[in-house]
Design a protein around this motif. Structure first.
Motif, PDB file in Angstrom:
ATOM      1  N   SER A  60      37.704  35.057  38.363  1.00 18.57           N
ATOM      2  CA  SER A  60      38.159  34.863  36.990  1.00 18.57           C
ATOM      3  C   SER A  60      38.031  36.188  36.250  1.00 18.57           C
ATOM      4  CB  SER A  60      37.329  33.781  36.287  1.00 18.57           C
ATOM      5  OG  SER A  60      36.135  34.322  35.764  1.00 18.57           O
ATOM      6  N   PRO A  61      38.713  36.343  35.120  1.00 18.51           N
ATOM      7  CA  PRO A  61      38.586  37.590  34.362  1.00 18.51           C
ATOM      8  C   PRO A  61      37.162  37.864  33.892  1.00 18.51           C
ATOM      9  CG  PRO A  61      40.500  36.334  33.627  1.00 18.51           C
ATOM     10  CD  PRO A  61      39.715  35.447  34.531  1.00 18.51           C
ATOM     11  N   MET A  62      36.344  36.805  33.802  1.00 19.02           N
ATOM     12  CA  MET A  62      34.973  36.961  33.328  1.00 19.02           C
ATOM     13  C   MET A  62      33.976  37.197  34.461  1.00 19.02           C
ATOM     14  SD  MET A  62      36.078  36.611  30.410  1.00 19.02           S
ATOM     15  CE  MET A  62      37.531  35.876  29.671  1.00 19.02           C
ATOM     16  N   GLY A  63      34.425  37.068  35.692  1.00 20.46           N
ATOM     17  CA  GLY A  63      33.544  37.212  36.840  1.00 20.46           C
ATOM     18  C   GLY A  63      33.821  36.114  37.851  1.00 20.46           C
ATOM     19  N   THR A  64      33.121  36.154  38.969  1.00 19.57           N
ATOM     20  CA  THR A  64      33.335  35.179  40.038  1.00 19.57           C
ATOM     21  C   THR A  64      32.602  33.881  39.718  1.00 19.57           C
ATOM     22  OG1 THR A  64      33.558  36.933  41.685  1.00 19.57           O
ATOM     23  CG2 THR A  64      33.090  34.724  42.498  1.00 19.57           C
ATOM     24  N   ILE A  65      33.325  32.778  39.805  1.00 20.21           N
ATOM     25  CA  ILE A  65      32.764  31.453  39.582  1.00 20.21           C
ATOM     26  C   ILE A  65      32.766  30.724  40.924  1.00 20.21           C
ATOM     27  CG2 ILE A  65      33.076  29.245  38.393  1.00 20.21           C
ATOM     28  CD1 ILE A  65      34.465  30.796  36.152  1.00 20.21           C
ATOM     29  N   GLN A 137      25.080  30.856  43.251  1.00 21.64           N
ATOM     30  CA  GLN A 137      25.143  30.394  41.874  1.00 21.64           C
ATOM     31  C   GLN A 137      26.031  31.323  41.045  1.00 21.64           C
ATOM     32  OE1 GLN A 137      23.534  27.439  40.681  1.00 21.64           O
ATOM     33  NE2 GLN A 137      23.476  27.238  42.915  1.00 21.64           N
ATOM     34  N   THR A 138      26.809  30.738  40.181  1.00 21.20           N
ATOM     35  CA  THR A 138      27.643  31.533  39.281  1.00 21.20           C
ATOM     36  C   THR A 138      26.754  32.322  38.328  1.00 21.20           C
ATOM     37  OG1 THR A 138      29.435  29.923  39.400  1.00 21.20           O
ATOM     38  CG2 THR A 138      29.426  31.412  37.501  1.00 21.20           C
ATOM     39  N   ASP A 139      26.994  33.606  38.226  1.00 21.29           N
ATOM     40  CA  ASP A 139      26.167  34.469  37.373  1.00 21.29           C
ATOM     41  C   ASP A 139      27.084  35.426  36.616  1.00 21.29           C
ATOM     42  OD1 ASP A 139      24.025  35.729  36.169  1.00 21.29           O
ATOM     43  OD2 ASP A 139      23.591  37.020  37.905  1.00 21.29           O
ATOM     44  N   LEU A 140      27.670  34.925  35.544  1.00 31.80           N
ATOM     45  CA  LEU A 140      28.575  35.740  34.738  1.00 31.80           C
ATOM     46  C   LEU A 140      27.790  36.640  33.809  1.00 31.80           C
ATOM     47  CD1 LEU A 140      31.315  33.109  33.758  1.00 31.80           C
ATOM     48  CD2 LEU A 140      31.176  34.555  35.793  1.00 31.80           C
ATOM     49  N   PRO A 141      28.365  37.748  33.387  1.00 27.05           N
ATOM     50  CA  PRO A 141      27.664  38.638  32.454  1.00 27.05           C
ATOM     51  C   PRO A 141      27.555  38.011  31.060  1.00 27.05           C
ATOM     52  CG  PRO A 141      29.913  39.384  32.788  1.00 27.05           C
ATOM     53  CD  PRO A 141      29.691  38.275  33.773  1.00 27.05           C
ATOM     54  N   PHE A 142      26.580  38.490  30.301  1.00 28.41           N
ATOM     55  CA  PHE A 142      26.411  38.035  28.924  1.00 28.41           C
ATOM     56  C   PHE A 142      27.660  38.413  28.115  1.00 28.41           C
ATOM     57  CE2 PHE A 142      25.223  38.770  24.527  1.00 28.41           C
ATOM     58  CZ  PHE A 142      24.447  37.663  24.229  1.00 28.41           C
ATOM     59  N   PRO A 143      28.132  37.564  27.217  1.00 28.53           N
ATOM     60  CA  PRO A 143      27.603  36.262  26.816  1.00 28.53           C
ATOM     61  C   PRO A 143      28.242  35.103  27.558  1.00 28.53           C
ATOM     62  CG  PRO A 143      29.287  36.897  25.271  1.00 28.53           C
ATOM     63  CD  PRO A 143      29.234  37.998  26.304  1.00 28.53           C
ATOM     64  N   TRP A 421      45.964  48.703  39.432  1.00 25.78           N
ATOM     65  CA  TRP A 421      45.464  47.564  38.673  1.00 25.78           C
ATOM     66  C   TRP A 421      45.614  46.277  39.455  1.00 25.78           C
ATOM     67  CZ3 TRP A 421      42.033  47.434  35.175  1.00 25.78           C
ATOM     68  CH2 TRP A 421      41.912  48.460  34.230  1.00 25.78           C
ATOM     69  N   VAL A 422      46.737  46.096  40.112  1.00 23.57           N
ATOM     70  CA  VAL A 422      46.937  44.886  40.918  1.00 23.57           C
ATOM     71  C   VAL A 422      45.908  44.841  42.041  1.00 23.57           C
ATOM     72  CG1 VAL A 422      48.518  43.718  42.507  1.00 23.57           C
ATOM     73  CG2 VAL A 422      49.377  44.653  40.352  1.00 23.57           C
ATOM     74  N   ARG A 423      45.654  45.989  42.666  1.00 21.00           N
ATOM     75  CA  ARG A 423      44.668  46.052  43.749  1.00 21.00           C
ATOM     76  C   ARG A 423      43.285  45.633  43.254  1.00 21.00           C
ATOM     77  NH1 ARG A 423      45.096  49.264  48.558  1.00 21.00           N
ATOM     78  NH2 ARG A 423      46.779  50.510  47.652  1.00 21.00           N
ATOM     79  N   LYS A 424      42.971  45.941  41.993  1.00 21.67           N
ATOM     80  CA  LYS A 424      41.664  45.603  41.404  1.00 21.67           C
ATOM     81  C   LYS A 424      41.581  44.168  40.916  1.00 21.67           C
ATOM     82  CE  LYS A 424      40.827  50.308  39.675  1.00 21.67           C
ATOM     83  NZ  LYS A 424      40.722  51.143  38.432  1.00 21.67           N
ATOM     84  N   GLY A 425      42.705  43.452  40.911  1.00 27.00           N
ATOM     85  CA  GLY A 425      42.684  42.080  40.433  1.00 27.00           C
ATOM     86  C   GLY A 425      43.441  41.864  39.150  1.00 27.00           C
ATOM     87  N   GLY A 426      44.197  42.855  38.729  1.00 31.21           N
ATOM     88  CA  GLY A 426      45.008  42.707  37.532  1.00 31.21           C
ATOM     89  C   GLY A 426      44.332  43.237  36.280  1.00 31.21           C
ATOM     90  N   HIS A 427      45.125  43.450  35.247  1.00 31.73           N
ATOM     91  CA  HIS A 427      44.589  43.919  33.972  1.00 31.73           C
ATOM     92  C   HIS A 427      43.680  42.845  33.381  1.00 31.73           C
ATOM     93  CE1 HIS A 427      46.856  47.651  33.260  1.00 31.73           C
ATOM     94  NE2 HIS A 427      47.846  47.065  33.913  1.00 31.73           N
ATOM     95  N   PRO A 428      42.437  43.175  33.049  1.00 26.31           N
ATOM     96  CA  PRO A 428      41.565  42.171  32.427  1.00 26.31           C
ATOM     97  C   PRO A 428      42.041  41.852  31.024  1.00 26.31           C
ATOM     98  CG  PRO A 428      40.491  44.326  32.423  1.00 26.31           C
ATOM     99  CD  PRO A 428      41.755  44.474  33.225  1.00 26.31           C
ATOM    100  N   PRO A 429      41.906  40.604  30.579  1.00 28.02           N
ATOM    101  CA  PRO A 429      42.287  40.259  29.210  1.00 28.02           C
ATOM    102  C   PRO A 429      41.359  40.923  28.208  1.00 28.02           C
ATOM    103  CG  PRO A 429      41.159  38.429  30.251  1.00 28.02           C
ATOM    104  CD  PRO A 429      41.380  39.457  31.318  1.00 28.02           C
ATOM    105  N   LEU A 430      41.780  40.927  26.957  1.00 27.11           N
ATOM    106  CA  LEU A 430      41.018  41.616  25.907  1.00 27.11           C
ATOM    107  C   LEU A 430      39.589  41.107  25.829  1.00 27.11           C
ATOM    108  CD1 LEU A 430      40.874  43.600  23.551  1.00 27.11           C
ATOM    109  CD2 LEU A 430      41.837  41.809  22.076  1.00 27.11           C
ATOM    110  N   LEU A 431      39.386  39.809  25.956  1.00 26.80           N
ATOM    111  CA  LEU A 431      38.038  39.253  25.855  1.00 26.80           C
ATOM    112  C   LEU A 431      37.124  39.846  26.916  1.00 26.80           C
ATOM    113  CD1 LEU A 431      36.302  37.180  24.324  1.00 26.80           C
ATOM    114  CD2 LEU A 431      36.963  35.482  26.042  1.00 26.80           C
ATOM    115  N   ALA A 432      37.627  40.027  28.130  1.00 23.54           N
ATOM    116  CA  ALA A 432      36.825  40.621  29.199  1.00 23.54           C
ATOM    117  C   ALA A 432      36.580  42.101  28.944  1.00 23.54           C
ATOM    118  CB  ALA A 432      37.521  40.420  30.549  1.00 23.54           C
TER     119      ALA A 432
END
Length: 465
Positions: A60-65, A137-143, A421-432
């Protein structure tokens, strides 16, 4: 419809004398719900021998779930009551009260009927092999790791309305609506997302980025969407992953076809086609022709033959020769593909005609793998790990531009930076992209608030004195 899965057979055998007490019809209905909902694809790790045991990492754009174990073991959902199961599936709340992330598409499953929910619960408890397995376990970055914050997200954006039949529409349309926006959750990938990663309700099914790939517009618009497809072509695509002259499934769509859509009854596939053809058309800005209408045959060999001597070194220096050396043997020198279209034509192909070239780039980088009952498709990816030559970003860009110029939308160009960018997983959205600044920003806001409070108190004391 396929017969009961191996897990169901195992369960019936394990029950032995009690097997006759099981409701086989309810098991079969539950399996159909699980298949339509594509539960197995996300809750089974690649290479796992036990379905639904979890461990699959969802990027996910926020990290691996990481998908959880949903077998009827105590390490899975074995201790869930039906009410707790319903809360998890429909509202994203685990039995321990913790919030799930919407990578689990509860925002769509909220439409699930009580009847289907009950059947799914029965199937998961009695038709799936229990597996004791602890997963990462899912461990996304803060917040984003603050799961309780999803309560507020749900209040603002989650759709918790259950399925309601629209009496003004046909039975096929209603069934298609239930599948597209509910069980099959097509909307979660094909609807663009807003700043807070919510579905943009004013542009349903209008397409959007999906990591390295792009989920195209599937509204009824004849130019930007699927309005130019026949119902039979849509059904064939959903069932097999390919519709000659239109498109071939890759990436996440190939997974959906392989694990879910190909097993739906034809009546459900026709219902999906009916619903999609009846959606409000949404035209993407700048589109003038349907993506599948671009391109024509062009023989690459005529342009490069005799260009260099036979013993030339470092001659793979442009898109034409790179295409000839890496692509033409399967897609043919003129781009027409193989006779049976297992290797598809590169012209009259949505992947090469879209104004967003991510699907073309991703197919080159990551390849295509799709297994259905009537065929298997395997295109190797030209990035690591792979058994074919690794292409760098500029080489992939050169091939992409050659393909676009001759077989696809010539107005689109690809740079090496686009490929990176595609190789890295695409452009992250603004929130990320804002995530690294969130903690310092919150600390700064607290400091400013404290300073304001101190200054206000000092001013107040002076006034009193």
């Amino acid at each position: 419809m396929k017969t009961l899965l191996a897990g169901s057979v195992f369960a019936l055998m394990a029950f032995g004398a009690q097997a006759e007490n099981l409701d086989v019809n309810l098991l079969r209905q539950g399996e159909q719900v699980a298949t339509a909902s594509d539960c197995q694809a996300c809750h089974t790790a690649p290479g796992s021998k036990t379905a639904y045991s979890g461990g699959y990492g969802i990027a996910s754009p926020m990290g691996t779930i990481y998908a959880t174990n949903i077998t009827p073991d105590s390490s899975g959902i074995g201790n869930y009551s039906e009410a707790q199961f319903s809360e998890a599936v429909r509202h994203g709340v685990r039995a321990d009260g913790a919030q799930l992330y919407p990578a689990m598409p509860y925002t769509s499953y909220s439409m699930m009927t009580d009847e289907d929910l009950h059947a799914l619960y029965y199937y998961m408890m009695h038709g799936v092999k229990a597996q004791a397995q602890q997963n990462p376990q899912t461990d996304l970055p803060f917040p984003f790791n603050l799961r309780f914050s999803m309560r507020f997200w749900n209040m603002m954006f989650a759709n918790d309305k259950m399925w309601q039949n629209d009496g003004s529409k046909s039975a096929d349309w209603n069934r298609g609506n239930y599948l597209v926006n509910g069980l099959a959750h097509c909307n979660t990938c094909h609807t663009p997302r807003g700043f807070m990663m919510q579905e943009q309700q004013d542009r349903p099914l209008a397409g959007g980025p999906l990591g390295s790939w792009y989920a195209p517009n599937i509204t009824s618009d004849a130019v930007s969407g699927i309005g130019g497809w026949s119902d039979d072509e849509l059904v064939q695509y959903l069932k097999t992953g390919r519709a000659p002259g239109k498109n071939q499934a890759a990436g996440g769509m190939a997974e959906a076809v392989e694990h879910s859509l190909q097993y739906l009854p034809d009546s459900d596939l026709h219902a999906i086609a009916t619903y999609l053809k009846g959606t409000a058309p949404i035209r993407d800005e700048g589109d003038t022709m349907a993506a599948f209408s671009y391109g024509a045959p062009y023989d690459v060999e005529n342009s490069i033959r005799g260009r260099n001597p036979n013993n030339a070194n470092h001659s793979l220096d442009n898109g034409a020769v790179l295409f000839s050396g890496n692509c033409a043997s399967c897609h043919q020198p003129d781009g027409a593909g193989s006779a049976n279209q297992a290797y598809p034509s590169l012209f009259h192909n949505t992947a090469t005609g879209l104004r967003n070239p991510n699907n073309l780039i991703s197919a080159i980088l990551f390849g295509v793998q799709r297994d259905t009952t009537d065929h298997q498709v395997l295109m190797p990816g030209f990035s690591s790990p792979s058994y074919v030559d690794k292409l760098n970003d500029q080489q992939v860009a050169d091939i992409s531009n050659f393909v676009l110029a001759h077989y696809g939308n010539a107005a689109v160009t690809v740079t090496a930076g686009d490929v990176a960018w595609v190789r890295k997983g695409g452009h992250p959205p603004l929130l990320a992209r804002l995530q690294p600044m969130m903690l310092p920003g919150m600390i700064g806001a607290i400091i400013v608030l404290l300073v304001v409070i101190v200054v206000w108190r000092l001013i107040r004391r002076r006034r009193v004195d």
